[in-house]
Scaffold this motif. Sequence first.
Motif, PDB file in Angstrom:
ATOM      1  N   UNK A  53       0.854  -1.267  -0.057  1.00 42.05           N
ATOM      2  CA  UNK A  53       0.162  -0.043  -0.169  1.00 42.05           C
ATOM      3  C   UNK A  53       0.806   1.274  -0.001  1.00 42.05           C
ATOM      4  N   UNK A  54       2.054   1.334   0.762  1.00 40.34           N
ATOM      5  CA  UNK A  54       2.937   2.458   0.875  1.00 40.34           C
ATOM      6  C   UNK A  54       3.490   2.560  -0.451  1.00 40.34           C
ATOM      7  N   UNK A  55       3.802   1.461  -1.094  1.00 37.35           N
ATOM      8  CA  UNK A  55       4.747   1.787  -2.583  1.00 37.35           C
ATOM      9  C   UNK A  55       3.643   2.317  -3.368  1.00 37.35           C
ATOM     10  N   UNK A  56       2.439   1.652  -3.392  1.00 39.30           N
ATOM     11  CA  UNK A  56       1.283   2.298  -4.512  1.00 39.30           C
ATOM     12  C   UNK A  56       1.165   3.618  -4.113  1.00 39.30           C
ATOM     13  N   UNK A  57       0.942   3.790  -2.911  1.00 40.45           N
ATOM     14  CA  UNK A  57       0.703   5.486  -2.553  1.00 40.45           C
ATOM     15  C   UNK A  57       1.666   6.350  -3.031  1.00 40.45           C
ATOM     16  N   UNK A  58       3.077   5.817  -2.948  1.00 37.14           N
ATOM     17  CA  UNK A  58       4.263   6.857  -3.074  1.00 37.14           C
ATOM     18  C   UNK A  58       4.195   6.741  -4.746  1.00 37.14           C
ATOM     19  N   UNK A  59       3.776   5.791  -5.321  1.00 35.79           N
ATOM     20  CA  UNK A  59       3.944   5.673  -6.808  1.00 35.79           C
ATOM     21  C   UNK A  59       2.868   6.682  -7.534  1.00 35.79           C
ATOM     22  N   UNK A  60       1.682   6.668  -6.821  1.00 37.63           N
ATOM     23  CA  UNK A  60       0.650   7.455  -7.201  1.00 37.63           C
ATOM     24  C   UNK A  60       0.910   9.010  -6.955  1.00 37.63           C
ATOM     25  N   UNK A  61       1.641   9.251  -5.787  1.00 41.68           N
ATOM     26  CA  UNK A  61       2.000  10.575  -5.451  1.00 41.68           C
ATOM     27  C   UNK A  61       3.028  11.267  -6.362  1.00 41.68           C
ATOM     28  N   UNK A  62       3.984  10.170  -6.905  1.00 43.48           N
ATOM     29  CA  UNK A  62       4.948  10.293  -7.784  1.00 43.48           C
ATOM     30  C   UNK A  62       4.314  11.069  -9.134  1.00 43.48           C
ATOM     31  N   UNK A  63       3.407   9.945  -9.688  1.00 46.64           N
ATOM     32  CA  UNK A  63       2.960  10.329 -10.995  1.00 46.64           C
ATOM     33  C   UNK A  63       1.952  11.532 -10.617  1.00 46.64           C
ATOM     34  N   UNK A  64       1.410  11.605  -9.756  1.00 46.39           N
ATOM     35  CA  UNK A  64       0.478  13.033  -9.654  1.00 46.39           C
ATOM     36  C   UNK A  64       1.431  14.348  -9.603  1.00 46.39           C
ATOM     37  N   UNK A  65       2.495  14.383  -8.990  1.00 50.66           N
ATOM     38  CA  UNK A  65       3.807  15.204  -8.877  1.00 50.66           C
ATOM     39  C   UNK A  65       3.990  15.723 -10.213  1.00 50.66           C
ATOM     40  N   UNK A  66       4.423  14.394 -11.146  1.00 53.57           N
ATOM     41  CA  UNK A  66       5.124  14.650 -12.181  1.00 53.57           C
ATOM     42  C   UNK A  66       4.048  15.084 -13.345  1.00 53.57           C
ATOM     43  N   UNK A  67       2.858  14.913 -13.228  1.00 55.08           N
ATOM     44  CA  UNK A  67       1.729  15.322 -13.863  1.00 55.08           C
ATOM     45  C   UNK A  67       1.537  16.868 -13.859  1.00 55.08           C
ATOM     46  N   UNK A  68       1.610  17.024 -12.519  1.00 55.83           N
ATOM     47  CA  UNK A  68       1.348  18.682 -12.252  1.00 55.83           C
ATOM     48  C   UNK A  68       2.818  19.488 -12.656  1.00 55.83           C
ATOM     49  N   UNK A  69       3.939  18.987 -12.572  1.00 54.80           N
ATOM     50  CA  UNK A  69       5.136  19.424 -12.937  1.00 54.80           C
ATOM     51  C   UNK A  69       5.259  19.805 -14.289  1.00 54.80           C
ATOM     52  N   UNK A  70       4.491  18.665 -15.111  1.00 52.95           N
ATOM     53  CA  UNK A  70       4.638  18.872 -16.416  1.00 52.95           C
ATOM     54  C   UNK A  70       3.770  19.931 -16.994  1.00 52.95           C
ATOM     55  N   UNK A  71       2.443  20.032 -16.378  1.00 58.35           N
ATOM     56  CA  UNK A  71       1.396  21.112 -16.708  1.00 58.35           C
ATOM     57  C   UNK A  71       2.015  22.371 -16.421  1.00 58.35           C
ATOM     58  N   UNK A  72       3.020  22.616 -15.528  1.00 59.71           N
ATOM     59  CA  UNK A  72       3.411  23.643 -15.107  1.00 59.71           C
ATOM     60  C   UNK A  72       4.600  23.995 -15.950  1.00 59.71           C
TER      61      UNK A  72
END
Length: 76
Positions: A53-72
């Motif tokens: 669960x921790x690994x999945x959550x960390x990956x989701x957070x990383x993917x979300x951050x990457x998506x925001x970073x790309x948008x910005x």
Amino acid sequence: MASKSLQDLKQQVEVTTQEAVTAAGAKAQQVVDQATEAGQKAMDQLAHSTQETIDKTAKQASDTYSGFARKLGLQK
């Protein structure tokens, strides 16, 4: 003669009682060991699923951050 027979019977009862106590103690220890093993197995499974669960959550957070970073425009 009756005294000897009574003494033998008393000794036989004591031996049988001791054997029963020993057997009961061994069975109780077996139950404790099985419960300990089951508890350890449950804790191992809990730790494994928690780590997943921790690994999945960390990956989701990383993917979300990457998506925001790309948008910005912060990340390509």
